[in-house]
Write a protein that holds these residues in place. Structure first.
Motif, mmCIF file in Angstrom:
data_model
loop_
_atom_site.group_PDB
_atom_site.id
_atom_site.type_symbol
_atom_site.label_atom_id
_atom_site.label_comp_id
_atom_site.label_asym_id
_atom_site.label_seq_id
_atom_site.Cartn_x
_atom_site.Cartn_y
_atom_site.Cartn_z
ATOM 1 N N SER A 114 0.815 -1.222 0.000
ATOM 2 C CA SER A 114 0.000 0.000 0.000
ATOM 3 C C SER A 114 0.849 1.273 0.000
ATOM 4 O O SER A 114 0.537 2.229 -0.738
ATOM 5 C CB SER A 114 -0.945 -0.004 1.205
ATOM 6 N N PRO A 115 1.923 1.367 0.804
ATOM 7 C CA PRO A 115 2.741 2.585 0.739
ATOM 8 C C PRO A 115 3.300 2.857 -0.654
ATOM 9 O O PRO A 115 3.333 4.009 -1.097
ATOM 10 C CB PRO A 115 3.855 2.310 1.752
ATOM 11 N N PHE A 116 3.738 1.797 -1.356
ATOM 12 C CA PHE A 116 4.281 1.986 -2.706
ATOM 13 C C PHE A 116 3.176 2.438 -3.667
ATOM 14 O O PHE A 116 3.422 3.252 -4.563
ATOM 15 C CB PHE A 116 4.907 0.687 -3.200
ATOM 16 N N PHE A 117 1.979 1.905 -3.472
ATOM 17 C CA PHE A 117 0.861 2.283 -4.333
ATOM 18 C C PHE A 117 0.538 3.766 -4.181
ATOM 19 O O PHE A 117 0.419 4.511 -5.170
ATOM 20 C CB PHE A 117 -0.360 1.427 -3.979
ATOM 21 N N PHE A 118 0.401 4.238 -2.930
ATOM 22 C CA PHE A 118 0.073 5.645 -2.708
ATOM 23 C C PHE A 118 1.245 6.558 -3.085
ATOM 24 O O PHE A 118 1.025 7.698 -3.525
ATOM 25 C CB PHE A 118 -0.338 5.867 -1.248
ATOM 26 N N ALA A 119 2.470 6.068 -2.892
ATOM 27 C CA ALA A 119 3.623 6.868 -3.304
ATOM 28 C C ALA A 119 3.641 7.049 -4.816
ATOM 29 O O ALA A 119 3.929 8.152 -5.317
ATOM 30 C CB ALA A 119 4.909 6.210 -2.828
ATOM 31 N N LEU A 120 3.331 5.979 -5.560
ATOM 32 C CA LEU A 120 3.270 6.095 -7.017
ATOM 33 C C LEU A 120 2.146 7.043 -7.428
ATOM 34 O O LEU A 120 2.303 7.837 -8.374
ATOM 35 C CB LEU A 120 3.058 4.715 -7.638
ATOM 36 N N TYR A 121 1.015 6.949 -6.740
ATOM 37 C CA TYR A 121 -0.099 7.862 -7.040
ATOM 38 C C TYR A 121 0.336 9.311 -6.819
ATOM 39 O O TYR A 121 0.001 10.211 -7.612
ATOM 40 C CB TYR A 121 -1.293 7.518 -6.144
ATOM 41 N N HIS A 122 1.083 9.549 -5.759
ATOM 42 C CA HIS A 122 1.551 10.901 -5.469
ATOM 43 C C HIS A 122 2.526 11.383 -6.534
ATOM 44 O O HIS A 122 2.489 12.568 -6.947
ATOM 45 C CB HIS A 122 2.215 10.917 -4.083
ATOM 46 N N VAL A 123 3.405 10.509 -7.016
ATOM 47 C CA VAL A 123 4.370 10.865 -8.063
ATOM 48 C C VAL A 123 3.641 11.234 -9.348
ATOM 49 O O VAL A 123 3.943 12.259 -9.994
ATOM 50 C CB VAL A 123 5.360 9.713 -8.286
ATOM 51 N N LEU A 124 2.680 10.406 -9.761
ATOM 52 C CA LEU A 124 1.968 10.666 -11.014
ATOM 53 C C LEU A 124 1.080 11.910 -10.908
ATOM 54 O O LEU A 124 0.908 12.646 -11.895
ATOM 55 C CB LEU A 124 1.112 9.443 -11.383
ATOM 56 N N SER A 125 0.514 12.161 -9.745
ATOM 57 C CA SER A 125 -0.289 13.381 -9.561
ATOM 58 C C SER A 125 0.599 14.615 -9.682
ATOM 59 O O SER A 125 0.186 15.644 -10.259
ATOM 60 C CB SER A 125 -0.980 13.358 -8.198
ATOM 61 N N SER A 126 1.811 14.520 -9.152
ATOM 62 C CA SER A 126 2.738 15.649 -9.271
ATOM 63 C C SER A 126 3.161 15.864 -10.718
ATOM 64 O O SER A 126 3.298 17.013 -11.172
ATOM 65 C CB SER A 126 3.970 15.408 -8.391
ATOM 66 N N ILE A 127 3.335 14.759 -11.468
ATOM 67 C CA ILE A 127 3.677 14.884 -12.888
ATOM 68 C C ILE A 127 2.541 15.572 -13.630
ATOM 69 O O ILE A 127 2.758 16.441 -14.495
ATOM 70 C CB ILE A 127 3.986 13.508 -13.484
ATOM 71 N N ALA A 128 1.295 15.183 -13.344
ATOM 72 C CA ALA A 128 0.148 15.808 -14.001
ATOM 73 C C ALA A 128 0.045 17.297 -13.678
ATOM 74 O O ALA A 128 -0.397 18.104 -14.512
ATOM 75 C CB ALA A 128 -1.134 15.091 -13.578
ATOM 76 N N SER A 129 0.456 17.667 -12.458
ATOM 77 C CA SER A 129 0.399 19.075 -12.059
ATOM 78 C C SER A 129 1.626 19.853 -12.515
ATOM 79 O O SER A 129 1.681 21.078 -12.308
ATOM 80 C CB SER A 129 0.267 19.183 -10.537
ATOM 81 N N GLY A 130 2.616 19.151 -13.079
ATOM 82 C CA GLY A 130 3.840 19.816 -13.532
ATOM 83 C C GLY A 130 4.786 20.145 -12.403
ATOM 84 O O GLY A 130 5.600 21.073 -12.519
ATOM 85 N N LYS A 131 4.739 19.402 -11.287
ATOM 86 C CA LYS A 131 5.601 19.647 -10.135
ATOM 87 C C LYS A 131 6.712 18.603 -10.090
ATOM 88 O O LYS A 131 6.475 17.418 -10.322
ATOM 89 C CB LYS A 131 4.798 19.584 -8.832
ATOM 90 N N GLU A 132 7.911 19.055 -9.789
ATOM 91 C CA GLU A 132 9.017 18.127 -9.604
ATOM 92 C C GLU A 132 8.833 17.375 -8.288
ATOM 93 O O GLU A 132 8.424 17.955 -7.281
ATOM 94 C CB GLU A 132 10.345 18.885 -9.589
ATOM 95 N N ILE A 133 9.199 16.096 -8.317
ATOM 96 C CA ILE A 133 9.042 15.264 -7.120
ATOM 97 C C ILE A 133 10.138 14.211 -7.101
ATOM 98 O O ILE A 133 10.459 13.592 -8.126
ATOM 99 C CB ILE A 133 7.650 14.593 -7.072
ATOM 100 N N GLY A 134 10.743 14.012 -5.955
ATOM 101 C CA GLY A 134 11.814 13.032 -5.838
ATOM 102 C C GLY A 134 12.977 13.368 -6.751
ATOM 103 O O GLY A 134 13.482 14.498 -6.770
ATOM 104 N N VAL A 135 13.391 12.396 -7.525
ATOM 105 C CA VAL A 135 14.503 12.586 -8.469
ATOM 106 C C VAL A 135 14.003 12.980 -9.849
ATOM 107 O O VAL A 135 14.807 13.123 -10.780
ATOM 108 C CB VAL A 135 15.347 11.293 -8.562
#
Length: 441
Positions: A114-135
């Motif tokens: 579950s943590p990996f699932f929500f983390a991936l969701y957070h990464v893709l949401s940031s990509i959709a918003s045009g925000k840099e995240i992680g690396v």
């Protein structure tokens, strides 16, 4: 969903790093800005996570089987302490402790990923918003936003508006078609995974509340995934569809190789094992030997599938040993063949008259064999001493022959009756036979 995903922001950096490393590999083959490079990176992330979760999956299988085996005892405790909930809980915990069962173990794989699932969701949401995240910095962010899978951007969702989809250089129709197909596939894979578990790997001989619970989940989970799926980005749908397919294949392997006792899968497995033993004359593989060893140790507690397996071994002329091996038993095979032959050569049923005639012939033959010589000696002595007794014996013999000709039971010859008297003592010598009812006194 964004609020829940933010709770796992601490793991977004490792997740984004893993995706970028896989992207470098696939980008060299398919191109860095293609949907294949980013999509396969997400698929590889799923595979890596599921490989790491294999020990938890094995523990989940064992816990599920233990829970199935404990259902009758749990039901008995609930009935016994129906009015005392505290005592009921204490007895349940005691039962779990004695058997080494953890009710939460069946949920460990889902909770662990579950943590990996929500983390991936957070990464893709940031990509959709045009925000840099992680690396994922500027160039990688632009590349990820340009990546499309069958015309749908990785960060787009079914509920996005036409303006949001246009900002990602895509059409609303293509996004909704792709996401709808992936949602249906995700829900269908979840349904067939649960159905596979219920239809093949459950002991159907024991009806428990656990089976009803699993049957309800088989229909509820797909509906939940379908409702939640419309809010998932395409990249998350790729993640969840991949993990469902992995679970289905992994579960299929476990069911085929180590099925639940009493299930249909166990019957199929034991029939394959029986065919292998009869073909090769031995149990091949350590795992198969362990299964045979466990079945032998059960003794009279074997289920119907296991008894059918042992009957097949006996019919083929094999005997299972305590160490899990089998030996060729000529005795068993000979007994089986001898029993079949004896059954085929069983004599025909005789009438009452035939049985009486056969018994009479046997009695005459036995008397002739046991008393022929003594009778001859006594007859000679009788003729020398008392001729009148000999004449009487002849008359009795003729009467017996006459009765036998009329169908009566043959009387035994009394050849020694005349010479059975000895001196003044009046004692008879030899065995005294009763007179025939028709003879004269």
């Amino acid at each position: 969903m964004d609020t829940i995903a933010s709770l796992f922001s601490f793991i977004t950096w490792p997740v984004s790093w893993v995706i970028v490393q896989f992207h470098k590999v696939y980008g060299a083959v398919f191109g860095p800005d293609t949907g294949w490079a980013w999509g396969l990176s997400i698929v590889s992330l799923v595979v890596l996570i599921r490989i790491c979760l294999i020990p938890l999956f094995v523990k989940q299988i064992k816990s599920t089987r233990n829970m199935q085996a404990l259902q009758p005892k749990m039901k008995a405790i609930q009935e016994r302490y129906k009015s005392d909930k505290q005592r009921q809980s204490e007895e349940m915990m005691k039962l779990y402790k004695e058997t080494g069962t953890n009710p939460l173990s069946s949920c460990l794989p889902i909770l662990a990923q579950s943590p990996f699932f929500f983390a991936l969701y957070h990464v893709l949401s940031s990509i959709a918003s045009g925000k840099e995240i992680g690396v994922i910095d500027g160039p990688l962010l632009a590349s990820a936003r340009q990546a499309h899978i069958f015309g749908a951007p990785l960060a787009s969702k079914f509920t996005d508006s036409a303006a949001e989809v246009a900002a990602l250089d895509a059409s609303l129709t293509s996004v909704r078609i792709v996401t709808a197909i992936m949602i249906v596939m995700m829900s269908a894979s979840q349904f067939f995974t649960q159905r596979q578990l219920m239809m093949k790997n459950v002991d159907l001989s024991v009806k428990t509340p656990y089976m009803q619970q699993q049957k309800m989940l088989m229909y509820i989970f797909p509906v939940i995934f379908a409702v939640m799926g419309i809010n998932f980005p395409v990249g998350v749908l790729v993640y969840w569809l991949t993990t469902n397919v992995w679970t289905m294949g992994q579960q299929m392997y476990v069911i085929n190789q180590n099925p639940t006792p009493g299930s249909k899968a166990q019957d199929s497995y034991l029939q394959r094992l029986l065919k292998s033993v009869t073909t090769h004359g031995e149990v091949r593989g350590r795992r198969r030997k362990n299964i045979v060893k466990v079945i032998v140790a059960k003794g009279g507690d074997r289920n119907e599938n296991e008894r059918r397996f042992f009957a097949g071994l006996t019919k083929a002329g094999f005997a299972a040993q305590a160490d899990g091996t089998v030996i060729k038993s000529d005795t068993i095979e000979a007994e089986a063949e001898g029993g079949a032959t004896a059954k085929r050569q069983q004599p025909k049923r005789q009438t009452k008259a035939q049985r009486q005639a056969a018994a009479a012939q046997q009695a005459v033959a036995k008397d002739a064999e046991e008393g022929s010589e003594p009778a001859a000696e006594q007859a000679t002595t009788s003729l020398e001493k008392k001729p009148q007794d000999s004449a009487k014996a002849d008359a009795e013999t003729k009467d017996a022959a006459k009765d036998q000709a009329q169908g009566d039971k043959p009387a035994r010859p009394r050849a020694n009756s005349g010479g059975s008297r000895q001196g003044k003592s009046g004692q008879r010598k030899g065995q005294q036979r009763p007179k025939h009812p028709s003879s004269k006194k």
